[in-house]
Design a protein around this motif. Structure first.
Motif, PDB file in Angstrom:
ATOM      1  N   SER A   1       0.803  -1.229   0.000  1.00 23.07           N
ATOM      2  CA  SER A   1       0.000   0.000   0.000  1.00 23.07           C
ATOM      3  C   SER A   1       0.833   1.275   0.000  1.00 23.07           C
ATOM      4  O   SER A   1       0.453   2.256  -0.648  1.00 23.07           O
ATOM      5  CB  SER A   1      -0.954   0.009   1.201  1.00 23.07           C
ATOM      6  OG  SER A   1      -0.244   0.016   2.417  1.00 23.07           O
ATOM      7  N   THR A   2       1.973   1.296   0.708  1.00 19.36           N
ATOM      8  CA  THR A   2       2.779   2.520   0.709  1.00 19.36           C
ATOM      9  C   THR A   2       3.421   2.736  -0.657  1.00 19.36           C
ATOM     10  O   THR A   2       3.407   3.851  -1.194  1.00 19.36           O
ATOM     11  CB  THR A   2       3.861   2.451   1.801  1.00 19.36           C
ATOM     12  OG1 THR A   2       3.236   2.212   3.061  1.00 19.36           O
ATOM     13  CG2 THR A   2       4.636   3.754   1.866  1.00 19.36           C
ATOM     14  N   GLY A   3       3.990   1.656  -1.232  1.00 16.33           N
ATOM     15  CA  GLY A   3       4.524   1.776  -2.591  1.00 16.33           C
ATOM     16  C   GLY A   3       3.436   2.139  -3.581  1.00 16.33           C
ATOM     17  O   GLY A   3       3.622   2.995  -4.456  1.00 16.33           O
ATOM     18  N   ALA A   4       2.259   1.497  -3.426  1.00 18.40           N
ATOM     19  CA  ALA A   4       1.129   1.827  -4.305  1.00 18.40           C
ATOM     20  C   ALA A   4       0.675   3.263  -4.094  1.00 18.40           C
ATOM     21  O   ALA A   4       0.278   3.949  -5.042  1.00 18.40           O
ATOM     22  CB  ALA A   4      -0.025   0.862  -4.039  1.00 18.40           C
TER      23      ALA A   4
ATOM     24  N   VAL B   1       5.509  -3.229  -5.588  1.00 19.44           N
ATOM     25  CA  VAL B   1       6.500  -3.836  -4.711  1.00 19.44           C
ATOM     26  C   VAL B   1       7.846  -3.133  -4.851  1.00 19.44           C
ATOM     27  O   VAL B   1       8.535  -2.853  -3.858  1.00 19.44           O
ATOM     28  CB  VAL B   1       6.630  -5.345  -5.010  1.00 19.44           C
ATOM     29  CG1 VAL B   1       7.832  -5.937  -4.285  1.00 19.44           C
ATOM     30  CG2 VAL B   1       5.359  -6.073  -4.607  1.00 19.44           C
ATOM     31  N   SER B   2       8.226  -2.812  -6.086  1.00 20.17           N
ATOM     32  CA  SER B   2       9.486  -2.123  -6.326  1.00 20.17           C
ATOM     33  C   SER B   2       9.505  -0.758  -5.656  1.00 20.17           C
ATOM     34  O   SER B   2      10.499  -0.362  -5.037  1.00 20.17           O
ATOM     35  CB  SER B   2       9.718  -1.975  -7.832  1.00 20.17           C
ATOM     36  OG  SER B   2      10.880  -1.221  -8.082  1.00 20.17           O
ATOM     37  N   GLN B   3       8.395  -0.031  -5.772  1.00 20.42           N
ATOM     38  CA  GLN B   3       8.321   1.313  -5.195  1.00 20.42           C
ATOM     39  C   GLN B   3       8.332   1.262  -3.674  1.00 20.42           C
ATOM     40  O   GLN B   3       8.935   2.105  -3.006  1.00 20.42           O
ATOM     41  CB  GLN B   3       7.045   2.024  -5.686  1.00 20.42           C
ATOM     42  CG  GLN B   3       6.997   3.510  -5.380  1.00 20.42           C
ATOM     43  CD  GLN B   3       7.976   4.310  -6.228  1.00 20.42           C
ATOM     44  OE1 GLN B   3       8.430   3.837  -7.264  1.00 20.42           O
ATOM     45  NE2 GLN B   3       8.304   5.503  -5.794  1.00 20.42           N
ATOM     46  N   GLY B   4       7.651   0.270  -3.124  1.00 19.63           N
ATOM     47  CA  GLY B   4       7.577   0.179  -1.669  1.00 19.63           C
ATOM     48  C   GLY B   4       8.696  -0.611  -1.035  1.00 19.63           C
ATOM     49  O   GLY B   4       8.790  -0.678   0.203  1.00 19.63           O
ATOM     50  N   ALA B   5       9.583  -1.206  -1.857  1.00 17.05           N
ATOM     51  CA  ALA B   5      10.611  -2.121  -1.338  1.00 17.05           C
ATOM     52  C   ALA B   5      11.529  -1.498  -0.290  1.00 17.05           C
ATOM     53  O   ALA B   5      11.772  -2.122   0.754  1.00 17.05           O
ATOM     54  CB  ALA B   5      11.427  -2.698  -2.490  1.00 17.05           C
ATOM     55  N   PRO B   6      12.106  -0.289  -0.519  1.00 19.34           N
ATOM     56  CA  PRO B   6      13.001   0.254   0.510  1.00 19.34           C
ATOM     57  C   PRO B   6      12.327   0.418   1.868  1.00 19.34           C
ATOM     58  O   PRO B   6      12.892   0.054   2.899  1.00 19.34           O
ATOM     59  CB  PRO B   6      13.428   1.615  -0.069  1.00 19.34           C
ATOM     60  CG  PRO B   6      13.305   1.433  -1.537  1.00 19.34           C
ATOM     61  CD  PRO B   6      12.088   0.569  -1.726  1.00 19.34           C
ATOM     62  N   LEU B   7      11.090   0.966   1.864  1.00 21.50           N
ATOM     63  CA  LEU B   7      10.379   1.136   3.123  1.00 21.50           C
ATOM     64  C   LEU B   7      10.018  -0.218   3.728  1.00 21.50           C
ATOM     65  O   LEU B   7      10.113  -0.423   4.937  1.00 21.50           O
ATOM     66  CB  LEU B   7       9.116   1.975   2.911  1.00 21.50           C
ATOM     67  CG  LEU B   7       9.342   3.427   2.478  1.00 21.50           C
ATOM     68  CD1 LEU B   7       8.015   4.119   2.209  1.00 21.50           C
ATOM     69  CD2 LEU B   7      10.115   4.180   3.546  1.00 21.50           C
ATOM     70  N   ALA B   8       9.591  -1.153   2.864  1.00 21.71           N
ATOM     71  CA  ALA B   8       9.224  -2.483   3.355  1.00 21.71           C
ATOM     72  C   ALA B   8      10.442  -3.219   3.895  1.00 21.71           C
ATOM     73  O   ALA B   8      10.362  -3.896   4.928  1.00 21.71           O
ATOM     74  CB  ALA B   8       8.562  -3.285   2.236  1.00 21.71           C
TER      75      ALA B   8
END
Length: 442
Positions: A66-69, A233-240
């Motif tokens: 959700s954060t990456g999205a 997933v790629s966009q949210g990966a660092p935070l995740a």
């Protein structure tokens, strides 16, 4: 001048709505532990902290989906591509709900096994298991509450999100008293109250979709599922990955502290982790503002306003952290007693730990915010490095300190974050040097 005033108003609207969201969550978690500490005892506070790797793991998956999205949705809204934004929103919602249901199944089948991984102390095992069971059954409510908070905020209703989460926590704390005190459910009543609060909060956030000017809706016709999920997933990966690292840190730290310092140490550590929520309310509010408002400026191609978002965010978080640190240094004994401590050794250890952690959390907040900024600037490798190092550096330092200098164990976080700051500065200079070299060769 009028444009600057308008942007400042927009920035403050995003920031303070995000702060209210984080404040509500902060009060919910901290007051929840205070209620448990005073109604059930110090072991209840420790049981909640021992269970945190599970909630942190659920939060990690929520960030991934959700954060990456949310960043992608913000960019699409900035471009006014509403159908595409709705499709990303839909994929994120489906993913979060599906994972929540998997957690429910795991709660029905494997609660004792999960408890055994989290707690190796017989005195705390039963309380930890009783807290975990309703928490895992209610995982879909956790996932959907976090996911909707991100999406509804990006879609232009951050105030509604703040109100919904405030109501969520009021219901949670009210049900705490009812379930623990009146129904006699003990620690199990505390996690049940949290799930009930999330369900009520979700219902309020869904009201956003009745507004005539909302842009997001359920849509399955604007793209392909796998490429969209891959981008999310790629966009949210660092935070995740930062959250995964934090999950690993919580798990390892709980076990190291419990083994090295026993019941007294894990209680002091639990109090410190609750105080982290106070720092996190400013950190979360700042990062939400950078992610939401910053991603919209990136989508518009307005670099000047993006820079303004960053500078105003760092100015705010610096002032907030210094005030928080000063407060903890002034009243550590009162804070420890708020969580139900009445034994002198628990109070003394809590005071000592709080003063050290109050300083340790300052570099943590800066490092986390810098990671978000690097991601939005497109420095994905540096953001990825920070997300992994943010928590994983602490684990070996904590282990070494527990083996060789256990009396100085609480300094582990501060030492680890100092190492990370040095590593980030070196990595930034190396990256900048390579960029300048490429520029000259062209």
């Amino acid at each position: 001048m009028s444009k600057n005033i308008s942007f400042n108003t927009e920035f403050n609207r995003f920031l303070w709505s995000s702060i209210l969201i984080a404040l509500s969550a902060c009060l919910g978690n901290v007051v929840d532990s205070i209620i448990v500490g005073n109604l059930i005892g110090e072991d209840g506070v420790s049981a909640i902290n021992l269970s945190k790797p599970v909630t942190q793991f659920m939060f990690t998956i929520s960030m991934l989906l959700s954060t990456g999205a949310g960043m992608l949705v913000g960019m699409e809204l900035g471009k006014k591509d509403y159908p595409r934004a709705s499709y990303i929103f839909t994929m994120s919602t489906i993913g979060c709900l599906a994972f929540g249901l998997l957690q429910t199944v795991a709660g029905l089948l494997f609660t004792d096994e999960v408890t055994g991984w989290l707690c190796n102390n017989e005195q705390l095992f039963a309380a930890t298991r009783d807290y975990l069971y309703p928490l895992m059954l209610g995982a879909p409510a956790y996932m959907m509450a976090w996911a909707l908070a991100t999406m509804v905020g990006v879609d232009g209703s951050p105030r509604l999100v703040s109100i919904a989460i405030l109501i969520d926590n009021v219901v949670n704390l009210s049900c705490d008293l009812i379930f623990i005190q009146w129904f006699g459910w003990g620690i199990e009543g505390s996690s049940t109250a949290t799930v009930v609060g999330h369900i009520v909060g979700i219902a309020f956030m869904c009201w956003h979709f009745r507004y005539p000017d909302h842009h997001l809706s359920i849509s399955l016709n604007e793209g392909k599922a796998f490429p969209t999920l891959s981008r999310m997933v790629s966009q949210g990966a660092p935070l995740a990955l930062a959250s995964i690292s934090l999950t690993a840190l919580l798990f390892c730290a709980n076990n190291i502290v419990l083994s090295a310092m026993g019941r007294t140490g894990i209680f002091a550590f639990s109090v410190c982790m609750n105080i982290l929520y106070i720092y996190n309310l400013f950190l979360s509010g700042t990062c939400r503002t950078v992610q939401s408002l910053g991603s919209i400026q990136v989508g518009k191609g307005d670099n000047e306003k993006f820079q303004l978002v960053i500078s105003k965010s760092f100015r705010f978080i610096t002032i907030a952290m210094l005030i928080t640190c000063a407060f903890i240094w002034i009243a550590p004994e009162a804070i420890t007693k708020f969580f139900g401590a009445d034994e002198e050794d628990l109070i003394a250890e809590g005071v000592r730990a709080l003063r050290i952690f109050a300083l340790s959390f300052i570099p943590f907040c800066y490092i986390y915010t810098i990671m978000v900024v690097y991601k939005l600037y497109g420095y994905h490798k540096i953001a990825l490095f920070i997300s992994l190092a943010l928590s994983l550096t602490v684990i070996p330092v904590l282990w070494i300190m527990s083996k060789f200098w256990p009396e100085q164990l609480w300094y582990s976080y501060l030492i680890a974050y100092a190492i990370e700051v040095i590593a980030i500065v070196v990595l930034h200079k190396m990256t900048h040097a390579r960029f300048e070299l490429r520029q000259k060769s062209q």
